[in-house]
Design an enzyme around this catalytic site. Structure first.
Site, mmCIF file in Angstrom:
data_model
loop_
_atom_site.group_PDB
_atom_site.id
_atom_site.type_symbol
_atom_site.label_atom_id
_atom_site.label_comp_id
_atom_site.label_asym_id
_atom_site.label_seq_id
_atom_site.Cartn_x
_atom_site.Cartn_y
_atom_site.Cartn_z
ATOM 1 N N SER A 97 0.898 -1.218 -0.075
ATOM 2 C CA SER A 97 -0.019 -0.060 -0.121
ATOM 3 C C SER A 97 0.835 1.429 -0.062
ATOM 4 O O SER A 97 1.615 1.529 -1.009
ATOM 5 C CB SER A 97 -0.957 0.040 1.122
ATOM 6 O OG SER A 97 -1.565 0.917 1.101
ATOM 7 N N ASP A 241 -2.073 6.246 -3.574
ATOM 8 C CA ASP A 241 -1.041 5.517 -2.789
ATOM 9 C C ASP A 241 -0.694 4.403 -3.507
ATOM 10 O O ASP A 241 -1.214 4.040 -4.692
ATOM 11 C CB ASP A 241 -1.364 5.217 -1.503
ATOM 12 C CG ASP A 241 -2.671 4.098 -1.407
ATOM 13 O OD1 ASP A 241 -3.454 3.910 -2.288
ATOM 14 O OD2 ASP A 241 -2.767 3.311 -0.299
ATOM 15 N N ASP A 243 -1.337 1.058 -3.744
ATOM 16 C CA ASP A 243 -2.066 0.059 -4.077
ATOM 17 C C ASP A 243 -3.653 0.630 -4.677
ATOM 18 O O ASP A 243 -4.425 0.137 -4.889
ATOM 19 C CB ASP A 243 -2.464 -0.959 -2.918
ATOM 20 C CG ASP A 243 -3.100 -0.373 -1.695
ATOM 21 O OD1 ASP A 243 -3.277 0.755 -1.639
ATOM 22 O OD2 ASP A 243 -3.554 -1.204 -0.860
HETATM 23 MG MG MG Z 1 -3.457 1.567 0.247
#
Ligand code: MG
Length: 458
Positions: A97, A241, A243
């Site tokens: 992430s 971000d 992901d």
């Molecule tokens: Mg994330």
């Protein structure tokens, strides 16, 4: 709480704390948990080591007789949508992430498209630590891993189906998209162009080293993007971000807005869009007081939860609600799916702005004013968080009270301020969030907390 899994999967420094052996073992444990013959969809973001880790996980899954399908590099919300939409029994994603570039992670997704709950992770860990892996007989092993190429296309269609495309198109928004060099760029610009936007892309090229900025979209990491956005004269901008489940917005003045400020606007818009009663919005206790202040006046209730998006997801599933959000830019629109989704948040923001005659800067500027600071202090995982927390509460005794608490930290509320001191569930840092009614007060509390947390911390 499980030992290996943090608040959002297993995380660690790639090929040091998290290498192929651990990934293989986790793959075997996850496969044993789901059971032979089950269909699992895998995916990953662009991070270095993602290829190494996903192959090890898949090898482990295959050894237990799982049918593995690969989505490849896709936004994680697209993967989660695909798991539910196409009837998979579950999913596994390799992603860290928003963590710094040297991190990677492994996360389990359940058949409903939501991150695994705590009991599921505990069960997987029991299998892992007990080495109670199921080994499929040779003739039952998967013959060949298949690829599922439907994921991004179906996801884009699903996001667009939730908004009034024609209405947004008429506004011809000029926007900036900062994909953070990861998977968000793959679908975000397609969606924005379908909505008739004039798109200016920044950090759009996928790059495992994240050369342009930290994968976490914050006012600091987006300073350069915001500057360019202002120069371009945008209507609004969005940054993602690693992901792509978060969307952080930049207004027409080039100001980066915290996720809870965008969250209340989006939640309000969803309530307008959908009508009906009762209306509840779910958010963790790390969100600003402006949440209640803004939403209550508009007939919307706030349901507070502990910190972690999957807790928000599970409350939404169980108790209902029109939306969920986090102060970090995660927004959940249950009509679409019960997980954070950056592109969905973007499309809703475009639809909201298309319904307004004010500029995005005017709209954000009209929100109640609070002063906030969110910082990270390095912290060793094994250090006792309880000692840090009692130091902090002792120092502030008589000035307020502990308003909320979970396994990892506390929220302390006083007159005209609150703060959270909390161990991160995804990296070795303590996160300090402070909100006040005045700027000098903010600076004073931040400095004092930094000193209190750092004391005897090594
Ligand atoms: Mg994330």
């Amino acid at each position: 709480m499980p030992e290996l899994f943090g608040t959002n999967g297993v995380r660690g420094i790639t090929n040091k704390e998290l290498g192929p052996e651990l990934a293989l073992g986790l793959g075997k444990a996850i496969g044993t948990y789901f059971g032979r013959g089950k269909k699992i969809l895998t995916a990953r973001d662009v991070r270095a080591g993602g290829d190494m880790l996903i192959k090890a996980v898949e090898s482990g899954l295959l050894s237990t007789g799982i049918r593995v399908y690969e989505a490849g590099q896709v936004p994680i919300p697209a993967h989660e949508y695909g798991v539910r939409r196409f009837g998979y029994d579950g999913g596994v994603v390799v992603t860290a992430s928003h963590n710094p570039p040297e991190f990677n992670g492994i996360k389990v997704i359940q058949a409903d498209g939501i991150e695994a709950d705590v009991p599921t992770e505990e069960e997987i860990e029991r299998i892992f630590f007990g080495q109670k892996f199921f080994a499929e007989e040779w003739r039952g092993l998967n013959y060949d891993t298949e690829r599922d190429d439907r994921i991004n296309g179906e996801y884009i269609r699903a996001v667009l189906s939730c908004v009034d495309v024609e209405k947004i198109k008429q506004r011809k928004f000029k926007i900036v998209i900062d994909g953070g060099n990861s998977v968000g760029s793959i679908t975000m610009s397609v969606i924005a162009k379908a909505l008739g936007c004039e798109v200016h892309e920044i950090n759009a090229k996928q790059d495992p080293l994240f050369p342009a900025r930290n994968p976490e979209p914050t006012p600091e990491s987006l300073a350069n993007t915001a500057k360019q956005a202002k120069k371009l004269g945008i209507d609004f901008g969005v940054a993602q971000d690693g992901d792509a489940d978060r969307a952080v917005f930049i207004d027409s003045n080039g100001e980066v807005q915290h996720g809870d400020r965008a969250g209340v606007l989006l939640a309000y818009w969803v309530s307008q869009k959908e009508g009906g009663q009762p209306k509840t919005v779910v958010t963790p206790f790390s969100s600003s007081n402006l949440t209640e202040e803004f939403l209550t006046q508009r007939g919307i209730q706030t349901r507070w939860t502990r910190v972690g998006s999957r807790f928000v997801s599970r409350v939404l599933v169980k108790e209902g609600g029109i939306a969920g959000f986090e102060d970090n830019g995660g927004f959940i629109y249950p009509k679409h799916q019960y997980v954070r989704d950056g592109a969905m948040a973007f499309a809703l923001m475009a639809e909201f702005l298309a319904s307004e005659s004010r500029t995005s800067a005017e709209i954000f500027g009209s929100l109640p004013k609070y002063y906030t600071s969110k910082i990270k202090v390095p912290f060793k995982k094994e250090t006792d968080i309880a000692a840090v927390l009692s130091r902090v509460t002792d120092a502030y005794s008589g000035m307020g009270e502990v308003a909320d608490t979970d396994d990892d930290g506390i929220k302390f509320s006083g007159k005209d301020f609150w703060f959270i001191v909390r161990r991160s569930g995804t990296e070795p840092v303590i996160r300090i969030s402070v909100e006040t009614r005045s700027e000098p007060m903010l600076r004073g509390i931040v400095e004092r907390l930094k000193a209190l947390v750092a004391e005897k911390n090594h």
